[in-house]
Design a protein around this motif. Structure first.
Motif, PDB file in Angstrom:
ATOM      1  N   LEU A  94     -45.551-114.450-103.586  1.00 40.06           N
ATOM      2  CA  LEU A  94     -46.629-114.367-102.591  1.00 40.06           C
ATOM      3  C   LEU A  94     -46.081-113.561-101.692  1.00 40.06           C
ATOM      4  O   LEU A  94     -44.699-113.370-101.261  1.00 40.06           O
ATOM      5  N   ARG A  95     -46.957-112.759-100.759  1.00 41.58           N
ATOM      6  CA  ARG A  95     -46.692-111.938 -99.619  1.00 41.58           C
ATOM      7  C   ARG A  95     -47.237-112.522 -98.498  1.00 41.58           C
ATOM      8  O   ARG A  95     -48.610-112.514 -98.496  1.00 41.58           O
ATOM      9  N   GLY A  96     -46.558-113.168 -97.518  1.00 40.34           N
ATOM     10  CA  GLY A  96     -46.974-113.339 -96.428  1.00 40.34           C
ATOM     11  C   GLY A  96     -47.018-112.256 -95.113  1.00 40.34           C
ATOM     12  O   GLY A  96     -46.011-111.684 -94.869  1.00 40.34           O
ATOM     13  N   ARG A  97     -48.239-112.168 -94.571  1.00 33.90           N
ATOM     14  CA  ARG A  97     -48.327-111.186 -93.389  1.00 33.90           C
ATOM     15  C   ARG A  97     -48.721-111.857 -92.053  1.00 33.90           C
ATOM     16  O   ARG A  97     -49.804-112.642 -92.027  1.00 33.90           O
ATOM     17  N   SER A  98     -48.080-111.664 -91.040  1.00 34.85           N
ATOM     18  CA  SER A  98     -48.372-112.231 -89.995  1.00 34.85           C
ATOM     19  C   SER A  98     -48.862-111.507 -88.784  1.00 34.85           C
ATOM     20  O   SER A  98     -48.461-110.651 -88.327  1.00 34.85           O
ATOM     21  N   HIS A  99     -49.846-112.067 -87.980  1.00 31.93           N
ATOM     22  CA  HIS A  99     -50.576-111.401 -86.648  1.00 31.93           C
ATOM     23  C   HIS A  99     -50.978-112.607 -85.836  1.00 31.93           C
ATOM     24  O   HIS A  99     -51.188-113.815 -86.194  1.00 31.93           O
ATOM     25  N   LEU A 100     -51.201-112.284 -84.730  1.00 27.02           N
ATOM     26  CA  LEU A 100     -51.614-113.178 -83.628  1.00 27.02           C
ATOM     27  C   LEU A 100     -53.414-112.958 -83.726  1.00 27.02           C
ATOM     28  O   LEU A 100     -53.724-112.071 -83.793  1.00 27.02           O
ATOM     29  N   HIS A 101     -53.957-114.331 -84.409  1.00 23.46           N
ATOM     30  CA  HIS A 101     -55.278-114.252 -84.453  1.00 23.46           C
ATOM     31  C   HIS A 101     -56.124-114.905 -83.131  1.00 23.46           C
ATOM     32  O   HIS A 101     -57.385-114.357 -83.016  1.00 23.46           O
ATOM     33  N   ASP A 102     -55.526-115.483 -82.350  1.00 28.63           N
ATOM     34  CA  ASP A 102     -56.309-115.735 -81.079  1.00 28.63           C
ATOM     35  C   ASP A 102     -55.429-116.228 -79.948  1.00 28.63           C
ATOM     36  O   ASP A 102     -54.444-116.564 -80.149  1.00 28.63           O
TER      37      ASP A 102
END
Length: 144
Positions: A94-102
């Motif tokens: 798996l490749r996990g990508r993170s960002h601020l969603h809210d």
């Protein structure tokens, strides 16, 4: 710090990426520790063996927030939400990508609190398999 400014500057910009390999023994350990008794989650010999829906809550990136995110207080854990999209099997990469969603605010007895939702989207190849939202709360520092 204005919430609209934080949203404009920080939402939906990837700030971390990480690879994970799903191992059968990790699935069994997680399922057992969670009190799972369904055979497809605890028995690698089951023809439908797969990770429990909340398995991806165990994954995390190298960073909680983007590197240059303003220091507005100490973030505390405010919970997780897992939204499975398809089964995850042993051996998956798996490749996990993170960002601020809210980013949002609430006012409580102790004053203004800012909530940050960091979203990790997990992919197997190009297919989305799970979404994990990690909420953090920051009690704003009082003005000096």
């Amino acid at each position: 710090m204005e919430i609209d400014e934080l949203k404009r500057d920080w939402l939906n910009r990837d700030f971390d990426e990480r690879e994970f390999e799903v191992k059968a023994e990790e699935i069994v350990d997680f399922a057992t520790a969670s009190g799972e008794t369904t055979r497809r989650f605890i028995d690698p010999e089951d023809p439908d063996f797969q990770a429990p829906p909340t398995f991806t809550a165990r994954f995390h990136g190298r960073r909680l927030l983007p590197q240059e995110f303003p220091q507005i207080g100490l973030p505390l854990d405010a919970g997780k939400a897992v939204m499975p999209q398809r089964p995850i099997r042993a051996g998956a990469r798996l490749r996990g990508r993170s960002h601020l969603h809210d980013i949002y605010e609430k006012t409580g007895r102790s004053g203004r609190m800012i909530f940050l939702v960091s979203r990790m989207e997990l992919y197997e190849g190009e297919e989305l398999v799970s979404i994990v939202d990690s909420r953090m709360v920051i009690r704003e520092r009082p003005a000096e």
